[in-house]
Design a protein around this motif. Structure first.
Motif, short mmCIF file in Angstrom:
data_model
loop_
_atom_site.label_atom_id
_atom_site.label_comp_id
_atom_site.label_asym_id
_atom_site.label_seq_id
_atom_site.Cartn_x
_atom_site.Cartn_y
_atom_site.Cartn_z
N SER A 150 0.81 -1.22 0.00
CA SER A 150 0.00 0.00 0.00
C SER A 150 0.84 1.27 0.00
O SER A 150 0.42 2.29 -0.54
CB SER A 150 -0.95 0.02 1.21
N HIS A 151 2.04 1.22 0.60
CA HIS A 151 2.90 2.40 0.64
C HIS A 151 3.87 2.36 -0.53
O HIS A 151 5.06 2.07 -0.38
CB HIS A 151 3.65 2.47 1.98
N ILE A 152 3.37 2.68 -1.70
CA ILE A 152 4.14 2.58 -2.94
C ILE A 152 5.32 3.56 -2.93
O ILE A 152 6.41 3.25 -3.42
CB ILE A 152 3.24 2.85 -4.17
N ARG A 153 5.10 4.72 -2.36
CA ARG A 153 6.14 5.77 -2.34
C ARG A 153 7.44 5.27 -1.70
O ARG A 153 8.53 5.71 -2.07
CB ARG A 153 5.62 6.99 -1.60
N GLY A 154 7.32 4.37 -0.75
CA GLY A 154 8.51 3.88 -0.08
C GLY A 154 9.50 3.21 -1.03
O GLY A 154 10.72 3.25 -0.80
N TYR A 155 9.01 2.62 -2.11
CA TYR A 155 9.90 1.97 -3.07
C TYR A 155 10.79 2.98 -3.80
O TYR A 155 11.89 2.63 -4.24
CB TYR A 155 9.08 1.19 -4.11
N PHE A 156 10.33 4.23 -3.92
CA PHE A 156 11.13 5.24 -4.61
C PHE A 156 12.49 5.38 -3.94
O PHE A 156 13.53 5.48 -4.59
CB PHE A 156 10.45 6.61 -4.61
N PHE A 157 12.46 5.40 -2.61
CA PHE A 157 13.67 5.67 -1.84
C PHE A 157 14.49 4.40 -1.62
O PHE A 157 15.71 4.47 -1.46
CB PHE A 157 13.29 6.32 -0.51
N ASP A 158 13.82 3.25 -1.61
CA ASP A 158 14.54 1.99 -1.53
C ASP A 158 15.48 1.83 -2.73
O ASP A 158 16.62 1.38 -2.60
CB ASP A 158 13.57 0.80 -1.51
N LEU A 159 14.99 2.21 -3.88
CA LEU A 159 15.72 1.96 -5.12
C LEU A 159 16.69 3.08 -5.46
O LEU A 159 17.77 2.82 -6.03
CB LEU A 159 14.72 1.76 -6.27
N PHE A 160 16.35 4.32 -5.11
CA PHE A 160 17.20 5.46 -5.45
C PHE A 160 17.54 6.25 -4.18
O PHE A 160 16.85 7.21 -3.83
CB PHE A 160 16.49 6.38 -6.47
N PRO A 161 18.61 5.84 -3.50
CA PRO A 161 18.99 6.48 -2.23
C PRO A 161 19.22 7.99 -2.36
O PRO A 161 19.04 8.71 -1.38
CB PRO A 161 20.28 5.75 -1.85
N ARG A 162 19.59 8.48 -3.53
CA ARG A 162 19.82 9.92 -3.65
C ARG A 162 18.54 10.72 -3.43
O ARG A 162 18.59 11.90 -3.07
CB ARG A 162 20.43 10.26 -5.02
N LEU A 163 17.40 10.06 -3.67
CA LEU A 163 16.13 10.74 -3.43
C LEU A 163 15.88 10.94 -1.94
O LEU A 163 15.12 11.83 -1.56
CB LEU A 163 14.97 9.96 -4.05
N VAL A 164 16.52 10.12 -1.10
CA VAL A 164 16.38 10.27 0.35
C VAL A 164 16.89 11.64 0.78
O VAL A 164 16.23 12.35 1.53
CB VAL A 164 17.13 9.15 1.09
N GLU A 165 18.07 12.00 0.30
CA GLU A 165 18.64 13.30 0.65
C GLU A 165 17.76 14.43 0.12
O GLU A 165 17.49 15.41 0.83
CB GLU A 165 20.05 13.43 0.09
N LYS A 166 17.31 14.29 -1.11
CA LYS A 166 16.43 15.30 -1.71
C LYS A 166 15.17 15.49 -0.87
O LYS A 166 14.76 16.62 -0.57
CB LYS A 166 16.07 14.88 -3.13
N GLU A 167 14.58 14.38 -0.49
CA GLU A 167 13.31 14.43 0.22
C GLU A 167 13.48 14.95 1.65
O GLU A 167 12.71 15.79 2.10
CB GLU A 167 12.66 13.04 0.23
N THR A 168 14.46 14.45 2.37
CA THR A 168 14.64 14.87 3.76
C THR A 168 15.07 16.33 3.86
O THR A 168 14.73 17.01 4.82
CB THR A 168 15.64 13.97 4.49
N ASN A 169 15.81 16.79 2.88
CA ASN A 169 16.27 18.19 2.91
C ASN A 169 15.12 19.18 2.73
O ASN A 169 15.19 20.32 3.18
CB ASN A 169 17.34 18.44 1.84
N ARG A 170 14.07 18.76 2.04
CA ARG A 170 12.97 19.69 1.77
C ARG A 170 11.79 19.52 2.73
O ARG A 170 10.83 20.29 2.67
CB ARG A 170 12.49 19.54 0.33
N ARG A 171 11.88 18.55 3.61
CA ARG A 171 10.79 18.32 4.57
C ARG A 171 11.13 18.93 5.92
O ARG A 171 12.28 18.93 6.35
CB ARG A 171 10.54 16.82 4.73
N HIS A 172 10.10 19.42 6.60
CA HIS A 172 10.28 20.08 7.89
C HIS A 172 9.95 19.10 9.02
O HIS A 172 8.95 18.39 8.97
CB HIS A 172 9.38 21.30 8.00
N HIS A 173 10.79 19.11 10.05
CA HIS A 173 10.49 18.32 11.24
C HIS A 173 9.32 18.94 11.99
O HIS A 173 9.14 20.16 12.02
CB HIS A 173 11.72 18.24 12.14
#
Length: 258
Positions: A150-173
């Protein structure tokens, strides 16, 4: 790379879904929607949630977006709703009158900029006293949950680790979101987590086609066409389910009162 919100080819990318009952229920639990006569949807995109607010009983809804192209898609999407209007503007300068709305929604917006204070000050200005402010976005923790049926988005980051940095840098705690709301003058702040149903696909093929078109998924514009196909193949192989796929995303919602 990134998505170009001003490109004609993306004018309908945020018009193809309908707000799910899970979202409607969450908002109903947070605000007395039956008492809301005027709502503002900043960063309205294709008008999906402007329509939802109208369907929930809000008398007048105004959508604001910074892209003329996106607004054109929103107007077409909401053309049957005579109580919804749209205006070109930004979260920092809506161009609207002060103290004129009972409810303000900013969904999937704050990750697009760093200056939360300027955003919140404009929100505070346009809300009437006692008005409700709903901010919905993903925290870094929300984004990086593992991929599954059900959480399809999670596969994006599993496969492309560079997206992790992109995503975490633009998200607010969440702590930063809450502290800035308080500093701006908002009170009665409440945080809830929501597993919102994004879309239900009758078949896996429909999901894969949606991914191929990058529909409503700005993060996929960080991948080139070859990388996107690799991702699609990976998700195809990872999902045993072939029918009735219920895609969900986890969100954080902050409610505040002026």
């Amino acid at each position: 790379m990134g998505i170009d919100f001003h490109s004609e080819k993306n004018s309908r990318t945020y018009t193809t879904r309908k707000a799910d009952h899970s979202w409607v229920e969450a908002i109903n639990n947070l605000v007395p929607i039956e008492n809301i006569s005027s709502a503002l949807d900043i960063g309205c995109g294709g008008g999906i949630y402007s329509k939802a607010l109208s369907d929930m009983g809000v008398t007048s809804v105004t959508g604001v977006d910074f892209s003329k192209t996106i607004l054109a898609g929103a107007k077409e999407n909401c053309k049957e709703y005579k109580n919804i209007s749209f205006q070109l503007g930004s979260a920092f300068d809506t161009g609207l009158d002060s103290s004129s709305f009972h409810l303000l929604l900013e969904r999937a917006l704050i990750h697009h900029f760093e200056d939360l204070e300027a955003c919140y000050k404009e929100a505070y200005r346009v809300l009437e006293d006692g008005g409700f402010y709903i901010v919905q976005d993903r925290t870094p923790e929300d984004c990086l949950l593992a991929g599954d049926e059900s959480h399809i988005r999670g596969y994006f980051f599993d496969l492309f680790p560079r997206l992790v940095e992109k995503e975490t840098n633009r998200r607010h705690h969440s702590q930063i979101v809450i502290e800035t709301l308080k500093e701006t003058g908002f009170k009665d702040i409440e945080e809830v987590k929501l597993w919102e149903i994004r879309k239900v696909y009758d078949t896996k093929k429909q999901l894969l086609n949606d991914l191929r078109e990058r529909t409503g998924r700005s993060i996929l514009h960080e991948l080139d066409d070859k990388e996107l196909q690799v991702l699609i193949n990976h998700i195809d192989a990872s999902l045993a389910t072939t029918d009735n796929i219920i895609e969900k995303d986890r969100w954080t919602i902050w409610k505040a009162v002026k």
